[in-house]
Design a protein around this motif. Structure first.
Motif, PDB file in Angstrom:
ATOM      1  N   ASP A 170      40.996  37.439  44.929  1.00  0.00           N
ATOM      2  CA  ASP A 170      40.849  36.118  44.324  1.00  0.00           C
ATOM      3  C   ASP A 170      40.567  36.210  42.826  1.00  0.00           C
ATOM      4  N   ALA A 171      39.712  37.149  42.406  1.00  0.00           N
ATOM      5  CA  ALA A 171      39.380  37.292  40.983  1.00  0.00           C
ATOM      6  C   ALA A 171      40.616  37.650  40.170  1.00  0.00           C
ATOM      7  N   TYR A 172      41.406  38.582  40.682  1.00  0.00           N
ATOM      8  CA  TYR A 172      42.624  39.010  39.986  1.00  0.00           C
ATOM      9  C   TYR A 172      43.626  37.855  39.862  1.00  0.00           C
ATOM     10  N   ASN A 173      43.892  37.165  40.975  1.00  0.00           N
ATOM     11  CA  ASN A 173      44.864  36.071  40.965  1.00  0.00           C
ATOM     12  C   ASN A 173      44.388  34.888  40.138  1.00  0.00           C
ATOM     13  N   THR A 174      43.093  34.590  40.191  1.00  0.00           N
ATOM     14  CA  THR A 174      42.563  33.467  39.415  1.00  0.00           C
ATOM     15  C   THR A 174      42.667  33.735  37.924  1.00  0.00           C
ATOM     16  N   ALA A 175      42.387  34.967  37.479  1.00  0.00           N
ATOM     17  CA  ALA A 175      42.520  35.303  36.058  1.00  0.00           C
ATOM     18  C   ALA A 175      43.953  35.097  35.594  1.00  0.00           C
ATOM     19  N   PHE A 188      32.959  46.148  42.084  1.00  0.00           N
ATOM     20  CA  PHE A 188      31.593  46.680  42.071  1.00  0.00           C
ATOM     21  C   PHE A 188      30.566  45.685  42.609  1.00  0.00           C
ATOM     22  N   ILE A 189      30.754  44.387  42.302  1.00  0.00           N
ATOM     23  CA  ILE A 189      29.825  43.360  42.779  1.00  0.00           C
ATOM     24  C   ILE A 189      30.651  42.174  43.279  1.00  0.00           C
ATOM     25  N   PRO A 190      30.690  41.924  44.577  1.00  0.00           N
ATOM     26  CA  PRO A 190      31.457  40.777  45.069  1.00  0.00           C
ATOM     27  C   PRO A 190      31.006  39.487  44.380  1.00  0.00           C
ATOM     28  N   GLY A 191      31.965  38.737  43.840  1.00  0.00           N
ATOM     29  CA  GLY A 191      31.670  37.483  43.149  1.00  0.00           C
ATOM     30  C   GLY A 191      31.558  37.612  41.647  1.00  0.00           C
ATOM     31  N   ALA A 192      31.366  38.831  41.131  1.00  0.00           N
ATOM     32  CA  ALA A 192      31.212  39.001  39.678  1.00  0.00           C
ATOM     33  C   ALA A 192      32.499  38.653  38.935  1.00  0.00           C
ATOM     34  N   GLY A 193      33.651  38.957  39.525  1.00  0.00           N
ATOM     35  CA  GLY A 193      34.930  38.595  38.894  1.00  0.00           C
ATOM     36  C   GLY A 193      35.108  37.090  38.815  1.00  0.00           C
ATOM     37  N   GLN A 194      34.644  36.376  39.839  1.00  0.00           N
ATOM     38  CA  GLN A 194      34.720  34.915  39.813  1.00  0.00           C
ATOM     39  C   GLN A 194      33.828  34.356  38.709  1.00  0.00           C
ATOM     40  N   MET A 195      32.637  34.927  38.543  1.00  0.00           N
ATOM     41  CA  MET A 195      31.741  34.484  37.473  1.00  0.00           C
ATOM     42  C   MET A 195      32.381  34.737  36.115  1.00  0.00           C
ATOM     43  N   TYR A 196      33.024  35.878  35.946  1.00  0.00           N
ATOM     44  CA  TYR A 196      33.734  36.197  34.698  1.00  0.00           C
ATOM     45  C   TYR A 196      34.834  35.170  34.427  1.00  0.00           C
ATOM     46  N   ASN A 197      35.509  34.725  35.489  1.00  0.00           N
ATOM     47  CA  ASN A 197      36.583  33.740  35.334  1.00  0.00           C
ATOM     48  C   ASN A 197      36.064  32.329  35.103  1.00  0.00           C
ATOM     49  N   GLY A 198      34.753  32.133  35.191  1.00  0.00           N
ATOM     50  CA  GLY A 198      34.180  30.810  34.986  1.00  0.00           C
ATOM     51  C   GLY A 198      33.929  30.045  36.272  1.00  0.00           C
ATOM     52  N   GLN A 199      34.192  30.658  37.423  1.00  0.00           N
ATOM     53  CA  GLN A 199      33.947  30.019  38.714  1.00  0.00           C
ATOM     54  C   GLN A 199      32.597  30.496  39.249  1.00  0.00           C
ATOM     55  N   VAL A 200      31.545  30.030  38.610  1.00  0.00           N
ATOM     56  CA  VAL A 200      30.202  30.528  38.894  1.00  0.00           C
ATOM     57  C   VAL A 200      29.772  30.210  40.317  1.00  0.00           C
TER      58      VAL A 200
END
Length: 198
Positions: free
Chosen positions: A143-148, A87-99
């Motif tokens: 990236d968000a999926y794999n990083t989690a 829904f928002i590019p980069g939001a998954g990274q922020m959730y993972n702590g990679q702000v």
């Protein structure tokens, strides 16, 4: 969109500080981290790991027990990380702590969309801007999926919750085993420990 990003950023920056956990070193070379929930002096201990699994060890299996301080990092849901970035590019990274990475993806996506919209329809720059946005959008999700998943493995486990109290846990395991070899010495073995609780 900015409000959502700030809310995710605030949520990921909340960490419990000063937490202590028990570390049990086994005579076979293994190590288990968690909280000792029951101790029968001179007989056994029961230790609960962060995924809720319970392990019982006899005192003759234990080399030593210590406590360590750690910053509690919660397990991440790969599915949620993917959905946020969908829904928002980069939001998954922020959730993972990679702000920083999340903000860079969000800004990059917005710039690509802005360039595409500012130039107008049909131009090569518009197409490049849209292709850039789609590329960042797709990369953000993968990236968000794999990083989690990597975060969960890095914390010592990967857990899948099937609901109704059913939990499948996969964790790395390293131990010393006695395998008949030419040298006659014990061998350090590594593998994965799979457990199912319901």
């Amino acid at each position: 969109m900015l409000v959502v990003a700030v809310a995710i950023l605030a949520g990921t920056s909340v960490y419990a500080q000063g937490n202590m956990r028990d570390v049990v070193y086994l005579k076979n070379g293994g190590m288990v981290k968690g909280i000792i929930v029951e101790q029968v002096p001179g007989v056994s201990i029961k230790l609960q790991t962060s995924d809720g699994s319970l392990f019982v060890y006899k005192f003759e299996e234990i080399e030593k027990m210590t406590k360590e301080q750690y910053a509690a990092a919660e397990l991440k849901s790969p599915g949620l990380a993917w959905a946020l970035s969908f829904f928002i590019p980069g939001a998954g990274q922020m959730y993972n702590g990679q702000v920083g990475k999340g903000v860079a993806m969000l800004v990059g996506s917005a710039v690509c969309l802005g360039v595409g919209a500012a130039i107008g329809e049909g131009g090569a720059v518009t197409i490049i801007g849209l292709v850039g946005h789609v590329g960042i959008w797709a990369w953000s999700q993968i990236d968000a999926y794999n990083t989690a998943k990597k975060i969960n493995l890095g914390s010592g486990m990967l857990s899948l919750n099937f609901g109704d109290g059913t939990l499948l846990t996969l964790r790395p395991d390293v131990s010393v085993v006695n395998v008949p070899v030419a040298s006659g010495r014990p061998v350090l073995a590594s593998g994965l420990n799979l457990s199912l609780s319901f």
